[in-house]
Design an enzyme around this catalytic site. Structure first.
Site, PDB file in Angstrom:
ATOM      1  N   HIS A 313      57.925  46.776  22.558  1.00 61.88           N
ATOM      2  CA  HIS A 313      57.004  45.947  21.778  1.00 61.88           C
ATOM      3  C   HIS A 313      55.607  46.564  21.854  1.00 61.88           C
ATOM      4  O   HIS A 313      55.221  47.118  22.883  1.00 61.88           O
ATOM      5  CB  HIS A 313      56.953  44.519  22.351  1.00 61.88           C
ATOM      6  CG  HIS A 313      56.401  43.530  21.387  1.00 61.88           C
ATOM      7  ND1 HIS A 313      55.057  43.336  21.222  1.00 61.88           N
ATOM      8  CD2 HIS A 313      57.023  42.715  20.504  1.00 61.88           C
ATOM      9  CE1 HIS A 313      54.867  42.415  20.289  1.00 61.88           C
ATOM     10  NE2 HIS A 313      56.037  42.021  19.838  1.00 61.88           N
ATOM     11  N   ASP A 371      63.999  39.865  19.370  1.00 66.78           N
ATOM     12  CA  ASP A 371      65.144  40.175  18.501  1.00 66.78           C
ATOM     13  C   ASP A 371      66.415  40.495  19.261  1.00 66.78           C
ATOM     14  O   ASP A 371      67.481  40.614  18.661  1.00 66.78           O
ATOM     15  CB  ASP A 371      64.786  41.366  17.601  1.00 66.78           C
ATOM     16  CG  ASP A 371      63.722  40.961  16.600  1.00 66.78           C
ATOM     17  OD1 ASP A 371      62.638  41.558  16.597  1.00 66.78           O
ATOM     18  OD2 ASP A 371      63.976  39.997  15.854  1.00 66.78           O
TER      19      ASP A 371
END
Ligand code: SDX
Length: 434
Positions: A313, A371
């Site tokens: 991320h 996700d």
């Protein structure tokens, strides 16, 4: 933001005059160096592709501390919101700045429920698509097309127009996502049933059929509502920045949100949940858990171009708090459906275990993001893989609108217009031109 008791001085080794720039502090998080006068004073731009060190705006909506793995919506920790109220209460919070009281919550739920239907003409847009069109292609078209039906509320500078457009988009996205799914499987569209909850309504529009009653499973309803809460907003991510930049031209909210849908589709962003499940499927086909080590070697080989989807991320350099909550939701849904031994879930947990012990990932601070588990729980609920990002878009619509409205409501906002460093050919003449 307030002036910090600090200043930034920029000096140049070539003897150019140094300049001072103000430093501002927000309520929490990093200070910012105000470079707005830099070009005027130095004739130079800053250079920051991907905006790794650039604050594009000031915002009071969502705060992320990537090192702590903290996510706050209007100051409330995501862990608490995931178990407090429902998604529409979170929508109220993101849009208005505070959690609703009982009456405000009831009124807001009623208001959204009054707008869940779409114009009957919308169904004819779908007929232009192939039945096997990717739902995100359909959604990008449908959301943009909404602007054609609301000429009474497309002036984004009008607060009332912004308010009703926000409600219409939040209310209609589930209907449109379900329509894109039904169109793909050749089943009739289901009209919203407003006696149901927001999530229950979506489940019925997705999995109900006109020829029999549909009973909402409360565990799945709650799980879906939590998935929506976890995806509702996330500071200045790629799709939110897209919506802000698009909306800064003064275009209508439907067109700006359609741009956000298009951006979210990418596998590096909202498309990662679909890509993650495809990745787990690939490992399963390679031989499952026994092949995870081999797959990880591919990921670590830069030349393979293989990424560990659902990991890493830009901001979180610690565990994404949403991934933890998503894993809990996964456990609840699989238990409810008797799928505790779901091979995909076991495989995902093994991939996570190996990644969290492998120095390649640890040294790069690569942890599961939102996700990683969301695809497994959505697949268990029955949502097809190619619709995962459509569900993400449904949930993120409130964040996009809240951020867009915050920008438009800021008297200082201007149309976004970044500059560049030019590396192409200097002026030259076409052969024969004078
Ligand atoms: C979302 O921004 C948001 O907030 C987004 C989001 C939201 O709610 O809006 O949180 C939703 O988009 C989550 C992210 C979903 N994307 C994926 O899961 C796709 C896989 N992840 C990567 O593509 C990547 O991690 C990004 C795009 C998410 C972040 O990329 P960065 O910050 O630009 O990181 P990077 O590419 O500079 O990586 C640093 C290093 C590199 O290695 P080195 O060059 O230092 O050797 O880590 C490696 C990268 O190669 N790396 C990965 C990796 N992610 C980064 N290696 C393998 N697998 C990965 N997933």
């Amino acid at each position: 933001m307030k002036l910090a008791d600090n200043k930034a001085t920029l000096s140049f080794s070539n003897g150019s005059p140094s300049i001072e720039m103000p430093v501002y502090s927000g309520s929490i998080g990093p200070d910012v160096i105000d470079i707005r006068k830099l070009y005027g004073q130095t004739g130079m731009f800053t250079y920051d592709p991907g905006f790794l060190s650039t604050a594009s705006c000031q915002s009071a909506i969502t705060f992320i501390d990537g090192d702590k793995g903290e996510l706050l919506y209007r100051g409330y920790p995501i862990e608490q919101l995931a178990n407090h109220g429902d998604y529409l209460d979170t929508c109220y919070l993101l849009l208005k700045g505070d959690l609703p009281d009982a009456k405000q919550s009831t009124d807001f739920h009623k208001l959204v429920n009054n707008h869940t239907m779409v114009n009957e003409q919308m169904q004819f847009f779908l007929r232009g698509f192939r039945r096997d069109a990717h739902p995100m292609a359909v959604m990008t078209g449908l959301v943009g097309a909404l602007s054609a039906f609301y000429h009474d509320s497309t002036d984004i500078t009008n607060p009332e127009h912004r308010e009703i457009s926000a409600i219409r988009l939040i209310a209609k996205l589930p209907t449109l996502v379900a329509m894109s799914y039904k169109y793909g499987i050749g089943q009739p569209f289901m009209y919203p049933q407003n006696s149901l909850s927001y999530s229950g309504n979506f489940l019925r529009m997705m999995f109900g059929v006109p020829c029999e009653d549909y009973v909402v499973n409360p565990v799945l309803e709650r799980a879906l509502d939590r998935i929506f809460i976890l995806h509702a907003d996330h500071e200045q991510n790629a799709s939110t920045s897209t919506v802000r930049l698009c909306g800064s031209s003064g275009t209508n909210p439907f067109a700006a949100v359609a741009a956000g849908v298009a951006c979210l589709w990418g596998p590096a962003h909202g498309g990662a949940n679909e890509a993650c499940l495809k990745m787990l499927d690939d490992i399963q086909r390679m031989g499952g858990i026994s092949k995870v080590g081999e797959f990880m070697e591919q990921v670590k080989d830069k030349n393979s171009g293989v990424k560990l989807m659902g990991f890493g991320h830009r901001v979180y350099k610690n565990y994404d708090p949403r991934a933890k909550l998503m894993q809990e939701t996964c456990n609840e849904v699989l238990a409810e459906l008797g799928l505790e031994n779901d091979p995909m879930f076991k495989l995902a947990k093994q991939v996570e275990k190996i990644a969290l012990e492998d120095d390649y990932f640890v040294s790069r601070k690569l942890y599961p993001n939102v996700d990683f588990y969301s695809g497994i729980v959505q697949r268990a609920i029955g949502i097809p893989v190619n619709l995962f990002t459509g569900v993400f878009a449904l949930a993120r619509t409130v964040g996009w609108i809240a951020q867009l409205n915050e920008m438009i409501g800021d008297p200082e906002y201007k149309i976004g217009r970044p500059r560049q460093m030019f590396t192409g050919s200097p002026r030259r003449n076409v052969p024969g031109a004078k």
